[in-house]
Design a protein around this motif. Structure first.
Motif, PDB file in Angstrom:
ATOM      1  N   LYS A   1       0.824  -1.207   0.000  1.00 42.64           N
ATOM      2  CA  LYS A   1       0.000   0.000   0.000  1.00 42.64           C
ATOM      3  C   LYS A   1       0.859   1.259   0.000  1.00 42.64           C
ATOM      4  CE  LYS A   1      -4.017  -2.022   2.207  1.00 42.64           C
ATOM      5  NZ  LYS A   1      -4.864  -2.094   3.381  1.00 42.64           N
ATOM      6  N   TRP A   2       1.874   1.308   0.851  1.00 40.07           N
ATOM      7  CA  TRP A   2       2.709   2.495   0.920  1.00 40.07           C
ATOM      8  C   TRP A   2       3.582   2.631  -0.312  1.00 40.07           C
ATOM      9  CZ3 TRP A   2       1.518   6.536   3.434  1.00 40.07           C
ATOM     10  CH2 TRP A   2       0.723   6.420   4.573  1.00 40.07           C
ATOM     11  N   GLY A   3       3.895   1.499  -0.941  1.00 41.46           N
ATOM     12  CA  GLY A   3       4.613   1.566  -2.215  1.00 41.46           C
ATOM     13  C   GLY A   3       3.757   2.250  -3.268  1.00 41.46           C
ATOM     14  N   LYS A   4       2.461   1.900  -3.299  1.00 39.38           N
ATOM     15  CA  LYS A   4       1.546   2.543  -4.245  1.00 39.38           C
ATOM     16  C   LYS A   4       1.409   4.024  -3.927  1.00 39.38           C
ATOM     17  CE  LYS A   4      -1.268  -1.536  -5.219  1.00 39.38           C
ATOM     18  NZ  LYS A   4      -2.587  -2.165  -5.038  1.00 39.38           N
ATOM     19  N   VAL A   5       1.277   4.344  -2.650  1.00 35.68           N
ATOM     20  CA  VAL A   5       1.146   5.744  -2.239  1.00 35.68           C
ATOM     21  C   VAL A   5       2.410   6.522  -2.610  1.00 35.68           C
ATOM     22  CG1 VAL A   5       0.996   7.273  -0.224  1.00 35.68           C
ATOM     23  CG2 VAL A   5      -0.523   5.298  -0.400  1.00 35.68           C
ATOM     24  N   ARG A   6       3.564   5.928  -2.379  1.00 39.75           N
ATOM     25  CA  ARG A   6       4.834   6.585  -2.720  1.00 39.75           C
ATOM     26  C   ARG A   6       4.920   6.831  -4.225  1.00 39.75           C
ATOM     27  NH1 ARG A   6       7.996   3.017  -0.730  1.00 39.75           N
ATOM     28  NH2 ARG A   6       8.241   1.892  -2.660  1.00 39.75           N
TER      29      ARG A   6
ATOM     30  N   GLU B   1       2.441   7.085  -6.313  1.00 43.66           N
ATOM     31  CA  GLU B   1       1.461   8.121  -6.644  1.00 43.66           C
ATOM     32  C   GLU B   1       1.986   9.511  -6.269  1.00 43.66           C
ATOM     33  OE1 GLU B   1      -3.069   8.770  -5.297  1.00 43.66           O
ATOM     34  OE2 GLU B   1      -2.536   6.694  -5.769  1.00 43.66           O
ATOM     35  N   ARG B   2       2.612   9.596  -5.090  1.00 46.88           N
ATOM     36  CA  ARG B   2       3.201  10.866  -4.662  1.00 46.88           C
ATOM     37  C   ARG B   2       4.284  11.316  -5.647  1.00 46.88           C
ATOM     38  NH1 ARG B   2       7.230  10.162  -0.178  1.00 46.88           N
ATOM     39  NH2 ARG B   2       8.369   9.550  -2.021  1.00 46.88           N
ATOM     40  N   ASN B   3       5.136  10.383  -6.059  1.00 50.58           N
ATOM     41  CA  ASN B   3       6.211  10.728  -6.992  1.00 50.58           C
ATOM     42  C   ASN B   3       5.654  11.182  -8.341  1.00 50.58           C
ATOM     43  OD1 ASN B   3       8.084  10.126  -5.026  1.00 50.58           O
ATOM     44  ND2 ASN B   3       8.534   8.087  -5.821  1.00 50.58           N
ATOM     45  N   LYS B   4       4.589  10.497  -8.807  1.00 54.28           N
ATOM     46  CA  LYS B   4       3.954  10.921 -10.063  1.00 54.28           C
ATOM     47  C   LYS B   4       3.383  12.327  -9.906  1.00 54.28           C
ATOM     48  CE  LYS B   4       2.577   6.425 -11.928  1.00 54.28           C
ATOM     49  NZ  LYS B   4       1.419   5.557 -12.225  1.00 54.28           N
ATOM     50  N   SER B   5       2.758  12.579  -8.761  1.00 56.06           N
ATOM     51  CA  SER B   5       2.183  13.906  -8.515  1.00 56.06           C
ATOM     52  C   SER B   5       3.271  14.964  -8.483  1.00 56.06           C
ATOM     53  CB  SER B   5       1.404  13.923  -7.198  1.00 56.06           C
ATOM     54  OG  SER B   5       0.279  13.097  -7.287  1.00 56.06           O
ATOM     55  N   ARG B   6       4.386  14.658  -7.845  1.00 51.55           N
ATOM     56  CA  ARG B   6       5.509  15.603  -7.820  1.00 51.55           C
ATOM     57  C   ARG B   6       6.005  15.909  -9.228  1.00 51.55           C
ATOM     58  NH1 ARG B   6       9.396  13.557  -2.851  1.00 51.55           N
ATOM     59  NH2 ARG B   6       8.161  14.431  -1.174  1.00 51.55           N
ATOM     60  N   ASP B   7       6.170  14.836 -10.022  1.00 50.13           N
ATOM     61  CA  ASP B   7       6.643  15.023 -11.395  1.00 50.13           C
ATOM     62  C   ASP B   7       5.652  15.855 -12.201  1.00 50.13           C
ATOM     63  OD1 ASP B   7       8.860  13.516 -10.774  1.00 50.13           O
ATOM     64  OD2 ASP B   7       8.132  11.675 -11.738  1.00 50.13           O
ATOM     65  N   MET B   8       4.362  15.561 -12.025  1.00 51.74           N
ATOM     66  CA  MET B   8       3.337  16.320 -12.733  1.00 51.74           C
ATOM     67  C   MET B   8       3.367  17.779 -12.300  1.00 51.74           C
ATOM     68  SD  MET B   8      -0.798  15.738 -12.905  1.00 51.74           S
ATOM     69  CE  MET B   8      -0.651  14.170 -13.731  1.00 51.74           C
ATOM     70  N   CYS B   9       3.540  18.002 -11.016  1.00 46.30           N
ATOM     71  CA  CYS B   9       3.605  19.371 -10.492  1.00 46.30           C
ATOM     72  C   CYS B   9       4.797  20.109 -11.105  1.00 46.30           C
ATOM     73  CB  CYS B   9       3.704  19.348  -8.973  1.00 46.30           C
ATOM     74  SG  CYS B   9       3.674  20.974  -8.217  1.00 46.30           S
ATOM     75  N   LYS B  10       5.947  19.457 -11.162  1.00 40.98           N
ATOM     76  CA  LYS B  10       7.130  20.082 -11.771  1.00 40.98           C
ATOM     77  C   LYS B  10       6.868  20.404 -13.241  1.00 40.98           C
ATOM     78  CE  LYS B  10      10.566  17.893  -8.782  1.00 40.98           C
ATOM     79  NZ  LYS B  10      11.618  16.881  -8.699  1.00 40.98           N
ATOM     80  N   SER B  11       6.271  19.457 -13.942  1.00 41.85           N
ATOM     81  CA  SER B  11       5.970  19.657 -15.361  1.00 41.85           C
ATOM     82  C   SER B  11       4.998  20.818 -15.547  1.00 41.85           C
ATOM     83  CB  SER B  11       5.372  18.376 -15.948  1.00 41.85           C
ATOM     84  OG  SER B  11       4.932  18.582 -17.252  1.00 41.85           O
ATOM     85  N   LEU B  12       3.960  20.867 -14.721  1.00 36.34           N
ATOM     86  CA  LEU B  12       2.994  21.958 -14.818  1.00 36.34           C
ATOM     87  C   LEU B  12       3.632  23.305 -14.470  1.00 36.34           C
ATOM     88  CD1 LEU B  12      -0.183  20.266 -13.295  1.00 36.34           C
ATOM     89  CD2 LEU B  12       0.215  20.882 -15.692  1.00 36.34           C
TER      90      LEU B  12
END
Length: 121
Positions: free
Chosen positions: A48-53, A55-66
């Motif tokens: 579960k925490w692997g999935k959350v991590r 997801e968090r990393n994808k969100s960070r990358d998306m935030c940087k891209s945006l």
């Protein structure tokens, strides 16, 4: 009677040992179940925490891209505003020149009129 007493003592000792062994087997089984339960919980937690991590990393990358896209858009917006202001100034200058050129024939004809109708003629 002596051998009967010894036999009873041995049987009691054997019974006690059998109960101890059964108790130890039950404890061992319970401990194994507990360890299996904790192992499963740990594995689930990691998953579960692997999935959350992730997801968090994808969100960070998306935030940087945006953020990069926003910065580029803001720069482009600023550049377009500057260009619009320059074009507006050019437009006003051209209108002023046109206005000046429109007034020019009148000024030229006004200047020619007095020379054509001179008081000396």
């Amino acid at each position: 009677h002596y051998s009967e007493g010894v036999r009873e003592a041995v049987e009691r000792w054997d019974d006690a040992r059998v109960r101890e062994i059964e108790e130890l087997q039950n404890r061992t089984l319970h401990m194994e179940k507990t360890m299996k339960w904790w192992s499963d919980c740990t594995a689930n937690w990691r998953e579960k925490w692997g999935k959350v991590r992730n997801e968090r990393n994808k969100s960070r990358d998306m935030c940087k891209s945006l953020q990069v896209q926003l910065d580029m858009t803001l720069k482009e917006n600023s550049s377009l505003r500057s260009e619009r202001e320059e074009l507006k100034e050019d437009h006003e200058r051209v209108l002023e020149e046109l206005s000046h050129h429109r007034d020019l024939p009148e000024a030229v004809s006004n200047q020619q009129s007095p020379s054509v109708t001179s008081p000396h003629a």
